[in-house]
Write a protein that holds these residues in place. Structure first.
Motif, PDB file in Angstrom:
ATOM      1  N   ALA A  99       0.822  -1.216   0.000  1.00 24.46           N
ATOM      2  CA  ALA A  99       0.000   0.000   0.000  1.00 24.46           C
ATOM      3  C   ALA A  99       0.853   1.262   0.000  1.00 24.46           C
ATOM      4  O   ALA A  99       0.431   2.319  -0.483  1.00 24.46           O
ATOM      5  N   GLY A 100       2.053   1.150   0.515  1.00 21.74           N
ATOM      6  CA  GLY A 100       2.954   2.299   0.550  1.00 21.74           C
ATOM      7  C   GLY A 100       3.523   2.671  -0.794  1.00 21.74           C
ATOM      8  O   GLY A 100       4.212   3.688  -0.925  1.00 21.74           O
ATOM      9  N   ASN A 101       3.204   1.890  -1.809  1.00 29.83           N
ATOM     10  CA  ASN A 101       3.757   2.159  -3.134  1.00 29.83           C
ATOM     11  C   ASN A 101       3.191   3.430  -3.771  1.00 29.83           C
ATOM     12  O   ASN A 101       3.753   3.933  -4.743  1.00 29.83           O
ATOM     13  N   ILE A 102       2.083   3.928  -3.251  1.00 27.50           N
ATOM     14  CA  ILE A 102       1.559   5.200  -3.769  1.00 27.50           C
ATOM     15  C   ILE A 102       2.630   6.277  -3.650  1.00 27.50           C
ATOM     16  O   ILE A 102       2.939   6.985  -4.620  1.00 27.50           O
ATOM     17  N   MET A 103       3.217   6.384  -2.467  1.00 23.96           N
ATOM     18  CA  MET A 103       4.245   7.399  -2.267  1.00 23.96           C
ATOM     19  C   MET A 103       5.545   7.025  -2.963  1.00 23.96           C
ATOM     20  O   MET A 103       6.293   7.905  -3.407  1.00 23.96           O
ATOM     21  N   LEU A 104       5.814   5.720  -3.102  1.00 22.02           N
ATOM     22  CA  LEU A 104       7.027   5.329  -3.827  1.00 22.02           C
ATOM     23  C   LEU A 104       6.932   5.730  -5.295  1.00 22.02           C
ATOM     24  O   LEU A 104       7.901   6.203  -5.892  1.00 22.02           O
ATOM     25  N   PHE A 105       5.759   5.542  -5.900  1.00 23.60           N
ATOM     26  CA  PHE A 105       5.587   5.972  -7.287  1.00 23.60           C
ATOM     27  C   PHE A 105       5.728   7.494  -7.395  1.00 23.60           C
ATOM     28  O   PHE A 105       6.315   8.016  -8.350  1.00 23.60           O
ATOM     29  N   SER A 106       5.182   8.213  -6.415  1.00 24.79           N
ATOM     30  CA  SER A 106       5.312   9.665  -6.410  1.00 24.79           C
ATOM     31  C   SER A 106       6.772  10.073  -6.283  1.00 24.79           C
ATOM     32  O   SER A 106       7.257  10.961  -7.005  1.00 24.79           O
ATOM     33  N   ASN A 107       7.492   9.418  -5.367  1.00 24.27           N
ATOM     34  CA  ASN A 107       8.904   9.728  -5.175  1.00 24.27           C
ATOM     35  C   ASN A 107       9.730   9.382  -6.410  1.00 24.27           C
ATOM     36  O   ASN A 107      10.695  10.086  -6.747  1.00 24.27           O
ATOM     37  N   LEU A 108       9.336   8.289  -7.092  1.00 23.96           N
ATOM     38  CA  LEU A 108      10.030   7.918  -8.321  1.00 23.96           C
ATOM     39  C   LEU A 108       9.762   8.973  -9.405  1.00 23.96           C
ATOM     40  O   LEU A 108      10.658   9.320 -10.176  1.00 23.96           O
ATOM     41  N   PHE A 152      11.116  13.425 -18.042  1.00 17.96           N
ATOM     42  CA  PHE A 152       9.792  13.957 -17.736  1.00 17.96           C
ATOM     43  C   PHE A 152       8.658  12.997 -18.101  1.00 17.96           C
ATOM     44  O   PHE A 152       7.671  12.915 -17.383  1.00 17.96           O
ATOM     45  N   GLY A 153       8.805  12.270 -19.212  1.00 19.81           N
ATOM     46  CA  GLY A 153       7.758  11.330 -19.604  1.00 19.81           C
ATOM     47  C   GLY A 153       7.574  10.234 -18.572  1.00 19.81           C
ATOM     48  O   GLY A 153       6.442   9.916 -18.168  1.00 19.81           O
ATOM     49  N   GLU A 154       8.672   9.664 -18.127  1.00 16.20           N
ATOM     50  CA  GLU A 154       8.611   8.612 -17.102  1.00 16.20           C
ATOM     51  C   GLU A 154       8.043   9.172 -15.807  1.00 16.20           C
ATOM     52  O   GLU A 154       7.249   8.510 -15.119  1.00 16.20           O
ATOM     53  N   ALA A 155       8.438  10.390 -15.469  1.00 14.98           N
ATOM     54  CA  ALA A 155       7.949  11.016 -14.236  1.00 14.98           C
ATOM     55  C   ALA A 155       6.430  11.138 -14.267  1.00 14.98           C
ATOM     56  O   ALA A 155       5.747  10.799 -13.293  1.00 14.98           O
ATOM     57  N   MET A 156       5.876  11.622 -15.375  1.00 11.97           N
ATOM     58  CA  MET A 156       4.422  11.804 -15.464  1.00 11.97           C
ATOM     59  C   MET A 156       3.688  10.466 -15.372  1.00 11.97           C
ATOM     60  O   MET A 156       2.610  10.377 -14.768  1.00 11.97           O
ATOM     61  N   GLN A 157       4.276   9.416 -15.942  1.00 13.84           N
ATOM     62  CA  GLN A 157       3.675   8.079 -15.826  1.00 13.84           C
ATOM     63  C   GLN A 157       3.612   7.642 -14.364  1.00 13.84           C
ATOM     64  O   GLN A 157       2.606   7.086 -13.909  1.00 13.84           O
ATOM     65  N   CYS A 158       4.680   7.912 -13.625  1.00 14.71           N
ATOM     66  CA  CYS A 158       4.716   7.549 -12.200  1.00 14.71           C
ATOM     67  C   CYS A 158       3.651   8.315 -11.416  1.00 14.71           C
ATOM     68  O   CYS A 158       2.947   7.734 -10.570  1.00 14.71           O
ATOM     69  N   PHE A 159       3.522   9.596 -11.698  1.00 15.80           N
ATOM     70  CA  PHE A 159       2.517  10.389 -10.991  1.00 15.80           C
ATOM     71  C   PHE A 159       1.104   9.909 -11.319  1.00 15.80           C
ATOM     72  O   PHE A 159       0.238   9.863 -10.439  1.00 15.80           O
ATOM     73  N   SER A 167      -4.298  13.194  -3.305  1.00 16.93           N
ATOM     74  CA  SER A 167      -3.102  13.275  -2.467  1.00 16.93           C
ATOM     75  C   SER A 167      -2.340  14.558  -2.765  1.00 16.93           C
ATOM     76  O   SER A 167      -1.770  14.726  -3.849  1.00 16.93           O
ATOM     77  N   ILE A 168      -2.320  15.456  -1.812  1.00 15.13           N
ATOM     78  CA  ILE A 168      -1.632  16.736  -2.017  1.00 15.13           C
ATOM     79  C   ILE A 168      -0.116  16.550  -2.182  1.00 15.13           C
ATOM     80  O   ILE A 168       0.488  17.199  -3.042  1.00 15.13           O
ATOM     81  N   PRO A 169       0.546  15.654  -1.413  1.00 17.81           N
ATOM     82  CA  PRO A 169       1.980  15.452  -1.650  1.00 17.81           C
ATOM     83  C   PRO A 169       2.286  14.979  -3.075  1.00 17.81           C
ATOM     84  O   PRO A 169       3.249  15.439  -3.683  1.00 17.81           O
ATOM     85  N   VAL A 170       1.457  14.075  -3.609  1.00 15.77           N
ATOM     86  CA  VAL A 170       1.689  13.582  -4.968  1.00 15.77           C
ATOM     87  C   VAL A 170       1.459  14.709  -5.972  1.00 15.77           C
ATOM     88  O   VAL A 170       2.276  14.941  -6.878  1.00 15.77           O
ATOM     89  N   LEU A 171       0.365  15.428  -5.820  1.00 19.37           N
ATOM     90  CA  LEU A 171       0.058  16.524  -6.738  1.00 19.37           C
ATOM     91  C   LEU A 171       1.120  17.622  -6.668  1.00 19.37           C
ATOM     92  O   LEU A 171       1.483  18.216  -7.692  1.00 19.37           O
ATOM     93  N   THR A 172       1.632  17.870  -5.477  1.00 22.71           N
ATOM     94  CA  THR A 172       2.664  18.902  -5.319  1.00 22.71           C
ATOM     95  C   THR A 172       3.941  18.504  -6.051  1.00 22.71           C
ATOM     96  O   THR A 172       4.543  19.324  -6.760  1.00 22.71           O
ATOM     97  N   SER A 173       4.359  17.246  -5.892  1.00 26.43           N
ATOM     98  CA  SER A 173       5.543  16.772  -6.611  1.00 26.43           C
ATOM     99  C   SER A 173       5.326  16.845  -8.118  1.00 26.43           C
ATOM    100  O   SER A 173       6.228  17.223  -8.880  1.00 26.43           O
ATOM    101  N   LYS A 174       4.126  16.498  -8.567  1.00 30.06           N
ATOM    102  CA  LYS A 174       3.816  16.572  -9.992  1.00 30.06           C
ATOM    103  C   LYS A 174       3.939  18.012 -10.493  1.00 30.06           C
ATOM    104  O   LYS A 174       4.533  18.263 -11.559  1.00 30.06           O
ATOM    105  N   ALA A 175       3.407  18.973  -9.747  1.00 34.97           N
ATOM    106  CA  ALA A 175       3.484  20.382 -10.159  1.00 34.97           C
ATOM    107  C   ALA A 175       4.936  20.847 -10.244  1.00 34.97           C
ATOM    108  O   ALA A 175       5.311  21.586 -11.165  1.00 34.97           O
ATOM    109  N   LYS A 176       5.767  20.423  -9.301  1.00 39.69           N
ATOM    110  CA  LYS A 176       7.180  20.820  -9.311  1.00 39.69           C
ATOM    111  C   LYS A 176       7.876  20.327 -10.577  1.00 39.69           C
ATOM    112  O   LYS A 176       8.674  21.059 -11.187  1.00 39.69           O
ATOM    113  N   ILE A 177       7.573  19.094 -10.977  1.00 34.75           N
ATOM    114  CA  ILE A 177       8.208  18.552 -12.182  1.00 34.75           C
ATOM    115  C   ILE A 177       7.637  19.198 -13.433  1.00 34.75           C
ATOM    116  O   ILE A 177       8.362  19.448 -14.405  1.00 34.75           O
ATOM    117  N   GLN A 178       6.361  19.509 -13.431  1.00 33.02           N
ATOM    118  CA  GLN A 178       5.790  20.219 -14.584  1.00 33.02           C
ATOM    119  C   GLN A 178       6.465  21.579 -14.769  1.00 33.02           C
ATOM    120  O   GLN A 178       6.732  21.996 -15.895  1.00 33.02           O
TER     121      GLN A 178
END
Length: 275
Positions: free
Chosen positions: A54-63, A73-80, A90-101
């Protein structure tokens, strides 16, 4: 009839989970060190080891964060997208996504993601600050002003709320109002705040353009006492002295600015060669 689980089987499961946690911790360590390739490697190994955790949600976000910071960037967006398919709010996931965008220069995508975050939590600090900056970049000064006002109201120690308000006012030509917000930013900044000198520079230039030269000189003096190795402060003090017709001291400050590494283009802005 239930099958018995051998002690060896239990031991293997425990060892596998322990290794999973170890890899996740290593990934966090490398992320803190900004070693993105190693952070990604450890995260991928953890995901392969226990794909159903279940913790893989954050692992995918961290990846996504690690690969995005590494320029993939393509791989990053797939992970998000994988992480958000399991935790869409999930605000942490969305925040990481915005930073990479933003890193990928996808400002429209980043704005959309920031809007999503702020629909979930209207006073999330980093998203509020960043959306204000993007709105200002897009010349949406009213929207930016609202975001920065909310930032100062909810996070009075976040000096970029006041700094953002100053820039909004300054760009629109409201220099007196901008000066007030620059002072607020300086007053709320700690002495070791790296952004404090930016607000001091903004205030000195603002005062110079509005003819408040004595006050500008005083601000420059205080700022140089706090940041004696920042050549930009000497440059602006020299510019103010030039406006006050104190030419010899102005030239001395210009030389100090050059000695402290201020680039020629910036020097030329305040001391044009043909004037």
């Amino acid at each position: 009839m239930a099958q018995a689980v051998s002690a060896k089987g239990v031991s293997d499961v425990d060892a596998g989970y322990s290794r999973y946690l170890q890899l996740a911790d290593s990934a966090q360590f490398y992320t803190a060190k900004e070693n993105w390739s190693e952070a990604a490697r450890c995260t991928r190994e953890a995901l392969r080891l226990d794909p159903g955790n279940a913790g893989n949600i954050m692992l995918f976000s961290n990846l996504g964060l690690a690969t995005g910071m590494d320029g993939k960037f393509g791989e990053a967006m797939q992970c998000f997208e994988i992480a958000l398919s399991r935790a869409p709010k999930s605000i942490p996931v969305l925040t990481s996504k915005a930073k990479i965008q933003i890193k990928a220069s996808d400002m429209d995508g980043a704005m959309e993601t920031l809007d999503t975050i702020l629909e979930i939590d209207s006073v999330a600090e980093w998203p509020l600050q960043t959306r204000g900056l993007l709105r200002m970049r897009n010349s949406d000064y009213k929207g930016a002003f609202r975001d920065f006002k909310s930032l100062t109201r909810n996070y009075p120690k976040n000096t970029w709320g006041y700094g953002g308000l100053a820039k909004c006012m300054e760009i629109q030509g409201y220099l007196s109002e901008a000066a007030g917000y620059y002072r607020d930013a300086i007053d709320h900044a700690e002495d070791d705040d790296e952004d404090k000198v930016e607000f001091q520079l903004g205030l000195i230039e603002n005062l110079g353009h509005t003819g408040k030269l004595t006050e500008a000189l005083e601000v420059a003096k205080e700022a140089i006492a706090e940041h004696p190795h920042d050549g930009r402060l000497y440059l602006l003090r020299g510019w103010i002295k030039k406006l006050l017709l104190i030419y010899r001291e102005a030239e001395a400050d210009k030389k100090l600015a050059i000695d402290y590494g201020v680039d020629f283009q910036t020097i030329e802005r305040f001391f044009p060669a043909n004037r």
